[in-house]
Design an enzyme around this catalytic site. Structure first.
Site, PDB file in Angstrom:
ATOM      1  N   SER A 171       0.826  -1.214   0.000  1.00 10.71           N
ATOM      2  CA  SER A 171       0.000   0.000   0.000  1.00 10.71           C
ATOM      3  C   SER A 171       0.857   1.261   0.000  1.00 10.71           C
ATOM      4  CB  SER A 171      -0.863   0.062   1.252  1.00 10.71           C
ATOM      5  OG  SER A 171      -1.535  -1.119   1.479  1.00 10.71           O
ATOM      6  N   HIS A 227      -1.075  -2.431  -7.219  1.00  8.95           N
ATOM      7  CA  HIS A 227      -1.772  -2.098  -5.980  1.00  8.95           C
ATOM      8  C   HIS A 227      -3.271  -2.213  -6.179  1.00  8.95           C
ATOM      9  CE1 HIS A 227      -2.866   1.074  -2.747  1.00  8.95           C
ATOM     10  NE2 HIS A 227      -2.896  -0.137  -2.252  1.00  8.95           N
ATOM     11  N   GLU A 274      -3.518   0.411  -9.119  1.00  7.22           N
ATOM     12  CA  GLU A 274      -2.424   1.340  -9.436  1.00  7.22           C
ATOM     13  C   GLU A 274      -1.249   0.494  -9.932  1.00  7.22           C
ATOM     14  OE1 GLU A 274      -2.751   5.193  -6.508  1.00  7.22           O
ATOM     15  OE2 GLU A 274      -2.039   3.354  -5.595  1.00  7.22           O
ATOM     16  N   ASN A 288      -3.228   6.548  -1.762  1.00  5.45           N
ATOM     17  CA  ASN A 288      -2.991   6.513  -0.315  1.00  5.45           C
ATOM     18  C   ASN A 288      -2.167   7.708   0.160  1.00  5.45           C
ATOM     19  OD1 ASN A 288      -4.530   4.308   0.177  1.00  5.45           O
ATOM     20  ND2 ASN A 288      -2.856   2.835   0.238  1.00  5.45           N
TER      21      ASN A 288
HETATM   22  P1  NAI Z   1      -3.397  -9.754   5.915  1.00  8.75           P
HETATM   23  O1  NAI Z   1      -2.737  -9.693   7.227  1.00  8.75           O
HETATM   24  O2  NAI Z   1      -4.867  -9.932   5.843  1.00  8.75           O
HETATM   25  O3  NAI Z   1      -2.747 -10.923   5.058  1.00  8.75           O
HETATM   26  C1  NAI Z   1      -1.374 -11.139   4.945  1.00  8.75           C
HETATM   27  C2  NAI Z   1      -1.181 -12.632   4.757  1.00  8.75           C
HETATM   28  O4  NAI Z   1       0.171 -12.873   4.382  1.00  8.75           O
HETATM   29  C3  NAI Z   1      -1.436 -13.437   6.030  1.00  8.75           C
HETATM   30  O5  NAI Z   1      -2.457 -14.389   5.770  1.00  8.75           O
HETATM   31  C4  NAI Z   1      -0.113 -14.094   6.313  1.00  8.75           C
HETATM   32  O6  NAI Z   1      -0.232 -15.400   6.846  1.00  8.75           O
HETATM   33  C5  NAI Z   1       0.542 -14.111   4.946  1.00  8.75           C
HETATM   34  N1  NAI Z   1       2.002 -14.204   4.973  1.00  8.75           N
HETATM   35  C6  NAI Z   1       2.848 -13.489   5.721  1.00  8.75           C
HETATM   36  N2  NAI Z   1       4.111 -13.870   5.440  1.00  8.75           N
HETATM   37  C7  NAI Z   1       4.046 -14.826   4.494  1.00  8.75           C
HETATM   38  C8  NAI Z   1       4.991 -15.596   3.807  1.00  8.75           C
HETATM   39  N3  NAI Z   1       6.276 -15.476   4.044  1.00  8.75           N
HETATM   40  N4  NAI Z   1       4.549 -16.471   2.880  1.00  8.75           N
HETATM   41  C9  NAI Z   1       3.240 -16.606   2.625  1.00  8.75           C
HETATM   42  N5  NAI Z   1       2.301 -15.906   3.258  1.00  8.75           N
HETATM   43  C10 NAI Z   1       2.695 -15.029   4.185  1.00  8.75           C
HETATM   44  O7  NAI Z   1      -2.942  -8.450   5.137  1.00  8.75           O
HETATM   45  P2  NAI Z   1      -3.649  -7.748   3.914  1.00  8.75           P
HETATM   46  O8  NAI Z   1      -4.594  -6.725   4.405  1.00  8.75           O
HETATM   47  O9  NAI Z   1      -4.126  -8.779   2.963  1.00  8.75           O
HETATM   48  O10 NAI Z   1      -2.427  -6.946   3.250  1.00  8.75           O
HETATM   49  C11 NAI Z   1      -1.446  -7.599   2.457  1.00  8.75           C
HETATM   50  C12 NAI Z   1      -0.704  -6.546   1.674  1.00  8.75           C
HETATM   51  O11 NAI Z   1      -1.623  -5.834   0.860  1.00  8.75           O
HETATM   52  C13 NAI Z   1      -0.001  -5.493   2.515  1.00  8.75           C
HETATM   53  O12 NAI Z   1       1.184  -5.123   1.887  1.00  8.75           O
HETATM   54  C14 NAI Z   1      -0.993  -4.344   2.550  1.00  8.75           C
HETATM   55  O13 NAI Z   1      -0.377  -3.124   2.769  1.00  8.75           O
HETATM   56  C15 NAI Z   1      -1.548  -4.443   1.149  1.00  8.75           C
HETATM   57  N6  NAI Z   1      -2.873  -3.864   0.949  1.00  8.75           N
HETATM   58  C16 NAI Z   1      -3.846  -3.980   1.903  1.00  8.75           C
HETATM   59  C17 NAI Z   1      -5.104  -3.430   1.682  1.00  8.75           C
HETATM   60  C18 NAI Z   1      -6.203  -3.597   2.680  1.00  8.75           C
HETATM   61  O14 NAI Z   1      -7.199  -2.876   2.589  1.00  8.75           O
HETATM   62  N7  NAI Z   1      -6.118  -4.511   3.602  1.00  8.75           N
HETATM   63  C19 NAI Z   1      -5.411  -2.672   0.447  1.00  8.75           C
HETATM   64  C20 NAI Z   1      -4.331  -2.678  -0.520  1.00  8.75           C
HETATM   65  C21 NAI Z   1      -3.106  -3.221  -0.247  1.00  8.75           C
END
Ligand code: NAI
Ligand code: 3HC
Length: 697
Positions: free
Chosen positions: A409, A430, A442, A480
């Site tokens: 993000s 993104h 994006e 963002n």
């Molecule tokens: P989340 O915490 O829901 O999911 C992250 C997942 O990655 C977890 O299920 C975790 O177990 C997994 N994970 C961590 N390390 C890992 C590895 N080494 N190998 C495989 N899986 C692994 O987080 P979320 O919200 O899905 O965010 C993920 C990314 O997307 C971040 O970079 C965030 O900034 C970005 N993002 C989030 C948004 C949102 O609204 N939540 C919107 C746009 C981007």
């Protein structure tokens, strides 16, 4: 032999049949030249005594996609579309319209002015005018009820939904479906019109069955769901007039159409239409996109599951990796639920859903399974160290030429790229949450991202039915970065005297679907809290800091998922959380603030001026290519009210000098936050608008 009647229209005759051919690529928009050409062709064919029937068809990929939107708001040149429709309807020979591809708005109005309609199977038809802030303005509101009834016309005209050939046939909008080349179908249909096997009649001569119940139902529904929109209500008014004399109905329709044309909502909605298309023009677009046959997703949390769902729904196989089996199971369940939602909305069959889950989705904890993927999208925790480790490992696993994308993000894509030996193949993609629903992506271009990798990001977005916008690297990219800036204003307003509910309501009245505090509750306040804690050490000590959200989070009231945040969530509608009011009162007292009243206008002015200010800086820094790219980001990723066209279009309606005046006035309270962007000063001095910049000025 064919005779050209204008640059885009010609006619020919064969065996007593006159064929009018429309050729205004790409989609036969009903430009002045096309309108002129049709009228001249009808006149010439009517004057030819050997002609016994006429068929009209499109030589491009559409019959007629509608009025030429680019002519809206400019002086109209005769013949206008209603005159074209009358020329066809009053033609002394039977006229058949061959509807293929897009036959929308004015295109459908032309077709229902013909005496019979034959459609090709790929037809896409309807009255999408409301989506552009207008109403069917060439007889659609008067001929529609005569052909398909008042209720069906209300349905098409007030929703703008697009239908296919089968539904159009069922509705009585077309007479039959025929397969073949448009010209062949045109000839065959005209022959049938001559021998009577295809019935022909003038729509105007059909009776209208009054339907006051349907009119009342639609009027009530629109008053409840779209009170702030202009044109849908005008559609109902025009359709209601269809039970009276045709000419009077046409006159009212014309008047209401011009009321819509003159409304600012029309300008905003048409800007939004063109914004969606303008962003697909980017510097690397000449590069050949790479073939993407399979996609890897790392991380199956909120975003990874949504991204995997979007990719699967577009027909591409996905391999998703997670840290452990439990996480994989959760991801699979979320994806299954997302696909079930698509089944419910009629976008997918239950059989196809089962096939996708059993054959197209692979879930594993073994990252080496990504060795064959053409593109891998990383969606793990927002932590540079974790991302670094993943990109270094992926670089060793993935095949040469595979693209590695991050869904980060805020983080620096250049820094992420440094972890791998293939900097040209690293890009930010993104997505926005929920990723299988939100249309924005994006495409974040790092210093060394190859042009064909950028082009591939855009091609993937298109395949996913999404809107890609090119962004440069900075903290938060386009959306963002701007959000981080203006969101603070909502907190300042609350500290200074407004309530979260008042701020939310003011922004809803402005047109947003939700206000900023309700959005925080929905997204989960813990995510932003974690980011604030991460950035605490580097925060500017002179910056005004509001601790209300931190205090709420310390109680574990993270929003909807915790049952409470700014609001309390129970069975009924959410209600403001009195415990948050208490925290706000304490924080005000601690900061020595005597709360004051804000009007809704003051709230909107501060919020929007903050948004535009940072947007102007994003533009000046070259993070966004053009103002329209920022508009598209907000329209497709942040729920910006479509009828306002986007923040930069809003800024033009206020004017650069008025915005500067506002900022200088607000700066009297907080000079650190409210600073005039140099670009706005330049604009005020030169008279240049954001619209001028979109045109390259
Ligand atoms: P989340 O915490 O829901 O999911 C992250 C997942 O990655 C977890 O299920 C975790 O177990 C997994 N994970 C961590 N390390 C890992 C590895 N080494 N190998 C495989 N899986 C692994 O987080 P979320 O919200 O899905 O965010 C993920 C990314 O997307 C971040 O970079 C965030 O900034 C970005 N993002 C989030 C948004 C949102 O609204 N939540 C919107 C746009 C981007
Ligand atoms: N007027 C002017 N230009 C139009 C247009 C229109 N009605 N419809 C499409 N175009 C242009 C697009 O801007 C685009 O231009 P670009 O290549 O320079 O960017 C080009 O045609 C191709 O369009 P798309 O990229 O959208 O092509 P797709 O194949 O993806 O989609 C479409 C084709 C389904 C026809 C889609 O363009 C569309 O939905 N168009 C709008 C249809 C519409 O709303 N018609 C109603 C107009 S209002 C009206 O008719 C009023 C009447 O009642 C008086």
């Amino acid at each position: 032999m064919s005779t050209q009647t204008s640059d885009t229209v010609s006619y020919e005759t064969e065996d007593g049949i006159g064929l009018i051919v429309l050729n205004n690529a790409p989609v036969n928009a009903a430009s002045h030249d096309l309108r002129r050409g049709i009228c001249a062709a009808v006149a010439s064919l009517e004057a030819d005594e050997t002609v016994r029937a006429i068929a009209i068809y499109g030589a491009t990929r559409a019959f007629i996609a509608g009025a030429d939107i680019s002519e809206f708001g400019k002086p109209i040149k005769s013949p206008i579309l209603p005159e074209v429709c009358l020329a066809l309807e009053n033609c002394t020979r039977p006229v058949v319209a061959v509807m293929h591809g897009a036959t929308l708005g004015g295109g459908l109005e032309v077709a229902i002015s013909a005496h019979a309609r034959v459609a090709l199977p790929g037809l896409l038809t309807g009255f999408p005018e409301v989506t552009l802030g207008v109403l069917p303005g060439s007889g659609g509101t008067q001929r529609g009820p005569r052909l398909i009834g008042i209720a069906a016309t209300l349905d098409l005209a007030t929703t703008g939904r697009r239908i296919g050939a089968d539904e159009a046939l069922k509705m009585g909008l077309i007479d039959r479906i025929a397969d073949g080349e448009p010209r062949d179908v045109a000839l065959a249909s005209a022959r049938e019109a001559i021998d009577g096997t295809l019935a022909t009649r003038r729509t105007v001569d059909l009776p209208v069955t009054p339907d006051p119940a349907a009119l009342g139902r639609y009027a009530d529904k629109l008053a409840e769901t779209q009170p702030h929109l202009f044109s849908p209500h005008k559609c109902v008014e025009a359709i209601a007039a269809s039970t009276g004399p045709f000419d009077q109905g046409m006159e009212l329709e014309r008047k209401l159409f011009f009321d819509c044309i003159d409304s600012p909502q029309r300008a905003g909605l048409i800007h939004a239409f063109f914004a969606e298309r303008a962003v697909s023009k980017f510097p690397e677009q000449g590069a050949q996109a790479r073939d993407i046959g399979s996609v890897g997703v790392i991380g199956g949390g909120t975003m990874g599951s949504g991204i995997a769902s979007a990719v699967l729904l577009a027909g591409l196989p996905v391999t998703l990796t997670e840290r452990d089996d439990d996480a994989l199971e959760r991801a699979r369940a979320t994806i299954g639920g997302n696909l079930a939602g698509a089944v419910k909305r009629g976008k997918l069959s239950e059989d196809k859903r089962a096939v996708i889950l059993s054959q197209m989705l692979t879930t594993t904890t073994d990252q080496s399974a990504l060795s064959d993927a053409d593109l891998v999208i990383e969606a793990v925790f927002e932590d540079m160290a974790v991302k670094h480790e993943i990109f270094t490992r992926l670089d060793g696993i993935c095949k040469p030429g595979a693209i590695l994308a991050s869904n980060t993000s805020y983080l620096d894509i250049n820094e992420i790229a440094a972890a791998a030996q293939r900097p040209a193949e690293i890009v930010g993609l993104h997505f926005f949450s929920p990723a299988h629903v939100m249309r924005l992506i994006e495409v974040v271009v790092a210093d060394r991202t190859a042009p064909d990798v950028v082009a591939t990001g855009f091609a993937l977005a298109k395949r996913l039915g999404k809107v890609a916008v090119r962004a440069g690297v900075c903290d938060g990219f386009i959306g963002n970065r701007i959000l981080s800036h203006y969101r603070k204003v909502a907190d300042y307003l609350v500290m200074d005297g407004a309530s979260p509910r008042q701020v939310d309501r003011a922004m809803i009245d402005f047109g947003f679907a939700m206000g900023p505090f309700a959005v925080s509750d929905l997204a989960g306040m813990d995510i932003a809290w974690a980011a604030r804690k991460r950035k605490a050490a580097t925060r500017d000590p002179d910056e005004r800091y509001v601790a209300v959200a931190d205090r709420i989070c310390e109680n574990g009231w993270f929003g909807r998922k915790a049952g409470q945040g700014y609001y309390i969530y129970g069975d009924g509608a959410p209600v403001p959380n009195p415990k948050v009011d208490a925290i706000i009162a304490e924080e005000r007292a601690r900061a020595g603030i005597r709360p004051r009243d804000f009007t809704d206008t003051e709230i909107v002015d501060r919020y929007m001026t903050a948004m535009v200010s940072e947007a102007a800086r994003v533009l000046a820094d070259g993070i966004a290519l053009r103002p329209v790219d920022i508009d598209a980001v907000f329209l497709f990723g942040y729920g910006f009210p479509r009828h306002r066209g986007g923040p930069m279009m809003y800024a033009d309606t206020i004017g650069a000098q008025a915005l500067i005046d506002r900022i200088e006035c607000f700066a009297a309270e907080d000079a650190q936050y409210w600073q005039v962007p140099p670009l706005l000063r330049q604009m005020a001095e030169t008279g240049r608008s954001f619209a001028d910049m979109n045109k390259g000025g």
